[in-house]
Design a protein around this motif. Structure first.
Motif, PDB file in Angstrom:
ATOM      1  N   LEU A 142     -14.603 -20.909 -28.765  1.00 31.53           N
ATOM      2  CA  LEU A 142     -15.867 -20.175 -28.825  1.00 31.53           C
ATOM      3  C   LEU A 142     -16.751 -20.458 -27.618  1.00 31.53           C
ATOM      4  O   LEU A 142     -17.516 -19.593 -27.186  1.00 31.53           O
ATOM      5  N   GLN A 143     -16.656 -21.651 -27.061  1.00 33.41           N
ATOM      6  CA  GLN A 143     -17.493 -21.994 -25.926  1.00 33.41           C
ATOM      7  C   GLN A 143     -17.224 -21.080 -24.730  1.00 33.41           C
ATOM      8  O   GLN A 143     -18.134 -20.753 -23.970  1.00 33.41           O
ATOM      9  N   MET A 179     -14.756 -25.588 -30.581  1.00 38.92           N
ATOM     10  CA  MET A 179     -16.114 -25.430 -30.064  1.00 38.92           C
ATOM     11  C   MET A 179     -16.566 -26.798 -29.581  1.00 38.92           C
ATOM     12  O   MET A 179     -16.951 -27.658 -30.385  1.00 38.92           O
TER      13      MET A 179
END
Length: 499
Positions: A142-143, A179
């Motif tokens: 997600l980052q 994440m």
């Protein structure tokens, strides 16, 4: 009609090579692109050159679709690129229906759904893009997406900006999720984004050797502060990995280096972050009802301060079977209500406040006989064997304090005085009760009446009816014997309590 507001109509069918189009038209908002796009579209409408930018297309009709083959594109210089894009996008004016698969950095995905206002979103700044879709992926970081799609202005490089004009609903299934430090498997849920608010519901995942379920909300205000709220249910999570994954919840006093065991319970966490997603410690609020199984507390400085009473080796690694409590984090303080702790080193009751600046104030209640037994057991030069006295109920109240002057252990005089007052009041009540029964005194004393009512509510009485005539002499002897036993028991208890 003229060259200021011409009508237009065209059809385009063929193969498009995006790299060449970027060379021909620098206005296309892409940094880099490649692959092949097969198109079959029809477009007609009207264009007014005199209107402001974004309003020049006064009418437009679009029908057809695109098919992609190994397409790649990069939006901004230095961003991660979308690669291996394959699939179709069908458009009928404002209705659009994508079905795509591809990769983004370490992540791969398959995406399908439908939406509205695609053309309006592209040519009209006030119209939001609406979509509902299904996302499946074997791996997602997600980052990587956050860095690309939340770019701020160049003057605020590195900050996060939530995009506007989007209304999205996404059902997702993610086999491997990442994440920053957080890792999870079999992640499922429903995400909705209505700028600038992201909400995730029905969230479930396998993580940290256990199961995590719950929901979360993230929003950004006009000053670009980010607000996060999480409600979760924990099932047998590894507490060491939990603290590590969430960066020790913004504090460095009780960290993943101090903890082991599995944790279950319910947690509510809320906090605000600045535009670089750095947490604002003063905003942290967390309510936690937890149970820790097979736990360990390793080299925790407040516990090591008890080395005056127990061997240091026993305090280096405190082990306990079960620990239950409701812990509150507020105003940069970890507030721990009173709880009973049964460990390999010592049994105690503890409560306290641990501040984020590493100042703390812990209150302990220890059984005195067990404390003396533990100290004698640890003495290498002891010539006697001291047995722990389970019948000794005397307790010791201590304060563990730490501030700028260092760590110290003191007698908790307030708790000691409170216990003495309670013991004296209990003894006074017992004395009044005996004098009331023996001599008829204190008939209207509230403490005696209260105790008598409590006993009447809990004690059951039995009546036995015998046909034979009762022996009045035996009844008189029994009554005298009971009085003598009560007086003897009270004198014995009074003498022991005053030792």
């Amino acid at each position: 009609h003229n060259f200021f507001d011409p009508d237009f109509s065209f059809k385009l069918k063929g193969d498009i090579h995006p790299k060449q189009w970027l060379d021909w038209y620098p206005q296309i908002p892409l940094e880099e692109s490649g692959g092949t796009i097969f198109c079959d579209v029809s477009v007609s409408g009207a264009y007014d050159r005199l209107k402001p930018k974004g309003q020049k297309f006064i009418a437009i009709d679009f029908a057809g679709g695109l098919s992609m083959e190994e397409v790649m594109f990069r939006i901004h210089k230095g961003d991660m690129a979308f690669t291996n894009l394959n699939g179709t996008i069908h458009v009928e004016n404002d209705f659009w229906e994508p079905a795509l698969s591809g990769s983004f950095g370490k992540s791969n995905f398959s995406f399908s759904g439908s939406g509205l206002h695609l053309l309006s979103y592209l040519i009209n700044k006030d119209e939001p893009l609406v979509a509902s879709a299904m996302l499946r992926t074997d791996q997602l970081d997600l980052q990587e997406y956050i860095k690309t799609f939340t770019r701020a202005e160049k003057a605020e490089h590195g900050s996060i900006f939530f995009p506007g004009r989007l209304k999205l609903k996404l059902d997702f299934v993610i086999n491997e999720f990442q994440m920053k430090r957080f890792r999870a498997n079999n992640v499922r849920g429903i995400a909705t984004y209505d700028a600038p608010v992201l909400q995730v519901d029905s969230l479930s995942m396998q993580t940290m050797d256990g199961t995590l379920m719950g929901n979360l909300g993230i929003a950004q205000d006009q000053f670009r502060y980010i607000f996060v709220r999480v409600n979760s249910n924990l099932y047998n999570l590894n507490i060491e990995r939990l603290f590590h994954s969430f960066n020790n919840f913004g504090q460095n006093q009780i960290t993943d280096e101090h903890l082991k065991g599995s944790i279950s319970g319910t947690c509510m966490f809320s906090a605000s972050f600045d535009s670089t997603f750095s947490i604002r410690k003063e905003s942290i609020l967390s309510e936690n009802s937890i149970s820790i199984q097979n736990g360990e507390l390793i080299a925790f400085s407040p516990i090591l301060a008890l080395s005056r009473f127990i061997e240091v080796e026993e305090l280096e690694n405190i082990k306990f079977a079960t620990l239950q409590n409701n812990i509150l984090i507020k105003d940069q303080q970890v507030i721990i209500p009173s709880m009973d702790i049964h460990t390999n080193a010592l049994d105690m009751s503890a409560s306290g406040i641990h501040e984020f600046n590493n100042h703390y104030d812990y209150r302990l209640k220890l059984k005195l006989s067990q404390l003396l037994y533990s100290k004698a057991r640890g003495s290498r030069n002891s010539e006697f064997i001291i047995a722990e006295d389970e019948s000794d109920t005397r307790v010791l109240f201590l304060k563990l304090l730490h501030d700028e002057s260092g760590t110290r252990v003191e007698m908790d005089r307030e708790k000691t005085a409170e216990k003495i007052r309670n013991d004296l009041n209990q003894e006074k009540t017992e004395l009044k009760k005996i004098l009331n029964e023996e001599l008829g005194l204190f008939k209207h004393d509230e403490s005696i009446e209260t105790e008598r009512e409590a006993q009447a509510g809990t004690n059951e009485s039995f009546t036995f009816d015998f046909s034979e005539e009762r022996d009045s002499t035996a009844r008189l002897v029994s009554k005298r014997e009971n009085r003598r036993l009560r007086r003897t028991r009270w004198i014995k208890d009074r003498t022991e309590s005053l030792r």
